[in-house]
Write a protein that holds these residues in place. Structure first.
Motif, PDB file in Angstrom:
ATOM      1  N   LEU A  23       0.858  -1.185   0.000  1.00  0.00           N
ATOM      2  CA  LEU A  23       0.000   0.000   0.000  1.00  0.00           C
ATOM      3  C   LEU A  23       0.893   1.234   0.000  1.00  0.00           C
ATOM      4  O   LEU A  23       1.779   1.365   0.860  1.00  0.00           O
ATOM      5  CB  LEU A  23      -0.890  -0.029   1.243  1.00  0.00           C
ATOM      6  CG  LEU A  23      -1.872   1.128   1.450  1.00  0.00           C
ATOM      7  CD1 LEU A  23      -2.894   1.193   0.315  1.00  0.00           C
ATOM      8  CD2 LEU A  23      -2.607   0.950   2.788  1.00  0.00           C
ATOM      9  N   LEU A  24       0.666   2.114  -0.953  1.00  0.00           N
ATOM     10  CA  LEU A  24       1.528   3.291  -1.133  1.00  0.00           C
ATOM     11  C   LEU A  24       0.699   4.558  -1.102  1.00  0.00           C
ATOM     12  O   LEU A  24      -0.428   4.593  -1.625  1.00  0.00           O
ATOM     13  CB  LEU A  24       2.254   3.194  -2.475  1.00  0.00           C
ATOM     14  CG  LEU A  24       3.177   1.973  -2.622  1.00  0.00           C
ATOM     15  CD1 LEU A  24       2.853   1.202  -3.886  1.00  0.00           C
ATOM     16  CD2 LEU A  24       4.631   2.399  -2.607  1.00  0.00           C
ATOM     17  N   GLN A  25       1.260   5.585  -0.523  1.00  0.00           N
ATOM     18  CA  GLN A  25       0.551   6.857  -0.408  1.00  0.00           C
ATOM     19  C   GLN A  25       1.558   7.988  -0.628  1.00  0.00           C
ATOM     20  O   GLN A  25       2.559   8.085   0.077  1.00  0.00           O
ATOM     21  CB  GLN A  25      -0.076   6.940   0.981  1.00  0.00           C
ATOM     22  CG  GLN A  25      -0.851   8.204   1.258  1.00  0.00           C
ATOM     23  CD  GLN A  25      -1.513   8.134   2.637  1.00  0.00           C
ATOM     24  OE1 GLN A  25      -2.074   7.111   3.030  1.00  0.00           O
ATOM     25  NE2 GLN A  25      -1.437   9.221   3.389  1.00  0.00           N
ATOM     26  N   ARG A  32      -2.112  10.905  -3.395  1.00  0.00           N
ATOM     27  CA  ARG A  32      -2.456   9.759  -4.236  1.00  0.00           C
ATOM     28  C   ARG A  32      -2.190   8.438  -3.529  1.00  0.00           C
ATOM     29  O   ARG A  32      -1.261   8.335  -2.724  1.00  0.00           O
ATOM     30  CB  ARG A  32      -1.649   9.787  -5.542  1.00  0.00           C
ATOM     31  CG  ARG A  32      -2.296  10.632  -6.614  1.00  0.00           C
ATOM     32  CD  ARG A  32      -1.513  10.552  -7.892  1.00  0.00           C
ATOM     33  NE  ARG A  32      -0.173  11.101  -7.735  1.00  0.00           N
ATOM     34  CZ  ARG A  32       0.853  10.797  -8.534  1.00  0.00           C
ATOM     35  NH1 ARG A  32       0.684   9.938  -9.516  1.00  0.00           N
ATOM     36  NH2 ARG A  32       2.023  11.368  -8.345  1.00  0.00           N
ATOM     37  N   VAL A  33      -2.996   7.435  -3.841  1.00  0.00           N
ATOM     38  CA  VAL A  33      -2.839   6.104  -3.255  1.00  0.00           C
ATOM     39  C   VAL A  33      -2.643   5.086  -4.380  1.00  0.00           C
ATOM     40  O   VAL A  33      -3.287   5.185  -5.418  1.00  0.00           O
ATOM     41  CB  VAL A  33      -4.094   5.734  -2.425  1.00  0.00           C
ATOM     42  CG1 VAL A  33      -4.032   4.284  -1.956  1.00  0.00           C
ATOM     43  CG2 VAL A  33      -4.223   6.669  -1.222  1.00  0.00           C
ATOM     44  N   GLU A  34      -1.743   4.146  -4.170  1.00  0.00           N
ATOM     45  CA  GLU A  34      -1.534   3.059  -5.132  1.00  0.00           C
ATOM     46  C   GLU A  34      -1.420   1.752  -4.356  1.00  0.00           C
ATOM     47  O   GLU A  34      -1.056   1.755  -3.173  1.00  0.00           O
ATOM     48  CB  GLU A  34      -0.239   3.264  -5.928  1.00  0.00           C
ATOM     49  CG  GLU A  34      -0.259   4.420  -6.885  1.00  0.00           C
ATOM     50  CD  GLU A  34      -0.934   4.115  -8.210  1.00  0.00           C
ATOM     51  OE1 GLU A  34      -1.251   2.922  -8.454  1.00  0.00           O
ATOM     52  OE2 GLU A  34      -1.137   5.071  -8.982  1.00  0.00           O
ATOM     53  N   ILE A  35      -1.712   0.655  -5.047  1.00  0.00           N
ATOM     54  CA  ILE A  35      -1.507  -0.648  -4.408  1.00  0.00           C
ATOM     55  C   ILE A  35      -0.857  -1.588  -5.413  1.00  0.00           C
ATOM     56  O   ILE A  35      -1.201  -1.574  -6.596  1.00  0.00           O
ATOM     57  CB  ILE A  35      -2.837  -1.192  -3.834  1.00  0.00           C
ATOM     58  CG1 ILE A  35      -2.548  -2.259  -2.779  1.00  0.00           C
ATOM     59  CG2 ILE A  35      -3.769  -1.683  -4.916  1.00  0.00           C
ATOM     60  CD1 ILE A  35      -3.585  -2.310  -1.681  1.00  0.00           C
ATOM     61  N   LEU A  36       0.136  -2.337  -4.957  1.00  0.00           N
ATOM     62  CA  LEU A  36       0.833  -3.285  -5.824  1.00  0.00           C
ATOM     63  C   LEU A  36       0.760  -4.673  -5.195  1.00  0.00           C
ATOM     64  O   LEU A  36       0.817  -4.809  -3.972  1.00  0.00           O
ATOM     65  CB  LEU A  36       2.305  -2.902  -5.995  1.00  0.00           C
ATOM     66  CG  LEU A  36       2.624  -1.565  -6.672  1.00  0.00           C
ATOM     67  CD1 LEU A  36       4.131  -1.318  -6.661  1.00  0.00           C
ATOM     68  CD2 LEU A  36       2.090  -1.517  -8.102  1.00  0.00           C
ATOM     69  N   ALA A  62       5.017   6.938   0.757  1.00  0.00           N
ATOM     70  CA  ALA A  62       4.993   6.094   1.960  1.00  0.00           C
ATOM     71  C   ALA A  62       4.601   4.680   1.558  1.00  0.00           C
ATOM     72  O   ALA A  62       3.845   4.492   0.597  1.00  0.00           O
ATOM     73  CB  ALA A  62       3.987   6.642   2.965  1.00  0.00           C
ATOM     74  N   HIS A  63       5.119   3.696   2.287  1.00  0.00           N
ATOM     75  CA  HIS A  63       4.873   2.307   1.895  1.00  0.00           C
ATOM     76  C   HIS A  63       4.626   1.447   3.132  1.00  0.00           C
ATOM     77  O   HIS A  63       5.319   1.556   4.138  1.00  0.00           O
ATOM     78  CB  HIS A  63       6.046   1.753   1.085  1.00  0.00           C
ATOM     79  CG  HIS A  63       7.392   2.276   1.485  1.00  0.00           C
ATOM     80  ND1 HIS A  63       7.821   3.553   1.192  1.00  0.00           N
ATOM     81  CD2 HIS A  63       8.405   1.700   2.173  1.00  0.00           C
ATOM     82  CE1 HIS A  63       9.047   3.718   1.671  1.00  0.00           C
ATOM     83  NE2 HIS A  63       9.414   2.629   2.286  1.00  0.00           N
ATOM     84  N   ARG A  64       3.618   0.619   3.018  1.00  0.00           N
ATOM     85  CA  ARG A  64       3.245  -0.353   4.058  1.00  0.00           C
ATOM     86  C   ARG A  64       3.022  -1.684   3.362  1.00  0.00           C
ATOM     87  O   ARG A  64       2.334  -1.727   2.330  1.00  0.00           O
ATOM     88  CB  ARG A  64       1.953   0.094   4.741  1.00  0.00           C
ATOM     89  CG  ARG A  64       1.240  -1.027   5.499  1.00  0.00           C
ATOM     90  CD  ARG A  64      -0.018  -0.525   6.179  1.00  0.00           C
ATOM     91  NE  ARG A  64       0.323   0.280   7.355  1.00  0.00           N
ATOM     92  CZ  ARG A  64      -0.558   1.003   8.054  1.00  0.00           C
ATOM     93  NH1 ARG A  64      -1.827   1.052   7.665  1.00  0.00           N
ATOM     94  NH2 ARG A  64      -0.169   1.681   9.116  1.00  0.00           N
ATOM     95  N   ARG A 106      -7.273   1.128   4.200  1.00  0.00           N
ATOM     96  CA  ARG A 106      -6.989  -0.091   4.960  1.00  0.00           C
ATOM     97  C   ARG A 106      -7.305  -1.289   4.078  1.00  0.00           C
ATOM     98  O   ARG A 106      -8.170  -1.198   3.204  1.00  0.00           O
ATOM     99  CB  ARG A 106      -7.868  -0.174   6.210  1.00  0.00           C
ATOM    100  CG  ARG A 106      -7.517   0.839   7.276  1.00  0.00           C
ATOM    101  CD  ARG A 106      -8.278   0.580   8.568  1.00  0.00           C
ATOM    102  NE  ARG A 106      -7.864   1.541   9.591  1.00  0.00           N
ATOM    103  CZ  ARG A 106      -6.769   1.393  10.342  1.00  0.00           C
ATOM    104  NH1 ARG A 106      -5.994   0.325  10.217  1.00  0.00           N
ATOM    105  NH2 ARG A 106      -6.452   2.312  11.240  1.00  0.00           N
ATOM    106  N   VAL A 107      -6.622  -2.390   4.332  1.00  0.00           N
ATOM    107  CA  VAL A 107      -6.913  -3.621   3.583  1.00  0.00           C
ATOM    108  C   VAL A 107      -7.478  -4.638   4.566  1.00  0.00           C
ATOM    109  O   VAL A 107      -6.846  -4.967   5.574  1.00  0.00           O
ATOM    110  CB  VAL A 107      -5.650  -4.166   2.890  1.00  0.00           C
ATOM    111  CG1 VAL A 107      -5.960  -5.498   2.196  1.00  0.00           C
ATOM    112  CG2 VAL A 107      -5.121  -3.149   1.869  1.00  0.00           C
TER     113      VAL A 107
END
Lengths: 186, 186
Positions: free
Chosen positions: B108-110, B115-119, B134-136, B169-170
């Protein structure tokens, strides 16, 4: 501002997707690095201009880091194993990380002060290459050697300083790879 | 001048040898990041203070790069998957590379601009995290999630900027992981 991106890495072939750079080095490109040029010319005549290694990369110049793979085919020129050219970085304060994915190799390192080191490369080995150490990877196995590398975009490659070659060579001995003096002074 | 060194990485456990740093985060260390603190406290009471993730690193401050592994156990707090705290880098011009070794995850990236991205993270995925994102990482599978990370020693971690949490949140939905709004504004 750059977007995050996933790059798929195939550990067996070294293929990456997407890739932004890709180059190949064949026997005829590497006449300067192998000791036995007669053997090299004979190989090209008999087997064609075989692929020795290829480099694939994902690079965004606006970022600090870039990464990619190097894939070295198995093979020898005379008694010398297929290998990369080897290089110092242009930036003397920037190193590199090599994470081996497949195959069996040796990482030959030479510092600017003349010291030589050698590290084994095998799946799971992650080689820390400090700044100011030239590095050449050598496939001493029967299969492809594949590793992932990561370094700073600004590190740059300086092939000129190794134009005379490295101080040591790795050849196929009776009971496996052997390191010998090349005659080149560091 | 630093010496080259091999570090062995176990792709299944995330163990590295030698390691220069190692820390663990348990449920009680992560009360601030999970939404359902009642579920968290109940878990700690019933199952003990379970390990959520650990970070192992090989760091030489005189070098530019360092690297290590992050290993996230499978598990959930309420409907939310086990995950890392997440952070920006202190240096706004420095990113990171995450190469997944085992398991199944989401990254999860912000960005600082909101902006938000997910890989997706799976063996063979190499995630390019540009500077200023930012990365989680989140373990959405049934096994350990293990990835190798590489970044600049000077990148630094800034947890403070995400103190309010990330925008998304996931959670475990009926048919798999789902991304929901957290209520936090970026």
């Amino acid at each position: 501002m750059l977007d995050p991106q996933n790059v798929t890495i195939d550990a067996e072939s070294g293929a990456i997707a997407p890739e932004t750079e890709h180059y190949e080095k064949r026997l005829s490109d590497l006449r300067q690095i192998f000791a036995d040029r007669i053997a090299l010319d004979r190989m090209v005549g008999e087997e064609g201009d075989r692929l020795v290694y290829q480099v694939r990369a994902f690079r965004k110049n606006e970022s600090d880091l870039w990464f990619g793979t190097t894939t070295i085919e198995p093979g020898r020129v005379g008694s010398e194993y297929f290998m990369t050219r080897g290089h110092f970085h242009k930036r003397h304060d920037m190193g590199e990380v090599y994470h081996t994915q497949a195959g069996k190799g040796l990482l030959l390192l030479q510092a600017r002060d003349g010291r030589v080191e050698i590290l084994e490369m095998h799946p799971g080995s992650c080689s820390f290459i400090p700044p100011d150490w030239a590095h050449r990877s050598i496939n001493v196995g029967d299969d492809r050697l594949v590793f992932v590398w990561v370094c700073n975009v600004e590190a740059g490659n300086d092939y000129g300083e190794l134009e005379k070659g490295m101080q040591r060579r790795v050849i196929a001995g009776v009971s496996g790879p052997e390191m010998i003096e090349s005659g080149v002074r560091g």
